[in-house]
Write an enzyme that holds these catalytic residues in place. Sequence first.
Site, short mmCIF file in Angstrom:
data_model
loop_
_atom_site.label_atom_id
_atom_site.label_comp_id
_atom_site.label_asym_id
_atom_site.label_seq_id
_atom_site.Cartn_x
_atom_site.Cartn_y
_atom_site.Cartn_z
N TYR A 1 0.84 -1.21 0.00
CA TYR A 1 0.00 0.00 0.00
C TYR A 1 0.88 1.26 0.00
CZ TYR A 1 -3.06 3.76 1.31
OH TYR A 1 -3.71 4.96 1.31
N ARG B 1 1.67 8.70 12.96
CA ARG B 1 1.29 9.96 13.61
C ARG B 1 -0.23 10.21 13.55
NH1 ARG B 1 2.77 14.85 10.05
NH2 ARG B 1 0.99 13.90 9.04
N PHE C 1 15.31 19.70 -1.02
CA PHE C 1 13.93 19.29 -1.28
C PHE C 1 13.67 17.87 -0.74
CE2 PHE C 1 11.15 16.96 -4.28
CZ PHE C 1 9.96 17.65 -4.06
N ARG D 1 -10.69 5.10 8.15
CA ARG D 1 -9.84 4.37 7.20
C ARG D 1 -8.56 4.05 7.93
NH1 ARG D 1 -8.52 5.08 1.37
NH2 ARG D 1 -8.08 2.92 1.88
#
Length: 394
Positions: free
Chosen positions: A168, A212, A285, A225
């Site tokens: 997933y 978290r 980034f 979910r």
Amino acid sequence: MGLLGTIMEHPEEVYPMLKLKMAAARISKQIPAEEHWAFAYTMLQKVSRSFALVIQQLGPELRNAVCVFYLILRALDTVEDDTSVATEVKVPILESFYRHLYDLNWSFSCGTKDYKILMDKFQLVQTSFLELNKDYQEAIEEIARRMGAGMAIFIQKEVETVDDYDEYCHYVAGLVGLGLSKLFYVAGLEDLASDSLSNSMGLFLQKTNIIRDYLEDINEIPKSRMFWPREIWSKYANKLEDFKYEENFEKSVQCLNDMVTNALIHVKDCLQYMALLKDQATFRFCAIPQVMAIGTLALCYNNVNVFKGVVKMRRGLTARVIAETNTMKDVYDAFYELSASLESKIEDKDPNSSLTRKRVEEIKKACTASGSITRRGKYLKESWSIYNSVLVSA
Ligand code: IN0
């Protein structure tokens, strides 16, 4: 914590916070003139404040590609997340989403607030997408195709095993890593990173979010979910919801620590991925979200507040990470100190204590083996104390 509180308790965070505020103000004035690009950059700032800032620091060509990629992924996410859309409607949309990128007549209204605006005005994102070079378009299209197909599978299936969990996370985040590596390569800034390392970058971030966000996700209306794998949580409870009740908190925290220990598996790959980057802006980034993630994991470890509200790093600490993550040495310092801080919270009575210790030791070793740690202790000062975090009630 307000500005006054920061000045009093964390003076070292004041300058980074002001610097960040000024950078944000500068950027909000730099919105492009064309309507579609103006929309893209305004949306980006709305849905992700600090991340928008780091994207803005990329060179113009890569910046446009990453901005569009980010919004397209957010749109896919909005479709996946909207629990009021029936499965029979949702699955074909997720599966065909990548083809609609080229069709300016396509639209699908869903989501709420800023995400509803993103969906309703998606045509403007598509217009920006169609202005990117073909190589960028193809990279983004491929990821949207694979991610949509993967999301469709998991709409109809629960996360049972740890393998399901990795699968997933691969669809929703690992593929983002593969896509970004391709964009960096197409921009001529980096060598093409391996799929496996790129995947780990996404998995580490996504697993941290899943840990978290336990309470937020379980309290989701109309239907919760959940992404914590049954193979892990069933060792500690009969139902995943049980963790939010006070009488179960001892087991809740044991399960939380098990989940954190699992996420730590990816750190070595992430360090390796970052060490291979050559361009400074690309590096920042990539590195800033990673440092935020190890900080968040250190904060969540053995912390019952995860089951009472949303545990987040202080804004001032986030500002410091953004200001002070510039080189690989900064990353090794941060990972060393923040994993050591996690280690200091391990209790012998925790069922996974030895495994957690082993994983933390491996991370510390990977950081010191680089030979670049010199300022050890920087993050352990009271000022970096992760205990003074923000607890926002859910
Ligand atoms: C991201 C990732 C991201 C950034 C840089 C390199 C990456 C390499 C591999 C995979 C993902 C990478 O970073 C953002 C960070 C972010 O959005 N932070 C939020 C904070 C928060 O709590 O949500 C912010 O507002 O600043 C990220 O989380 N994801 C993401 C999405 C798209 C892109 Cl292009 C890059 C989401 C996710 C699911 C982890 C991939």
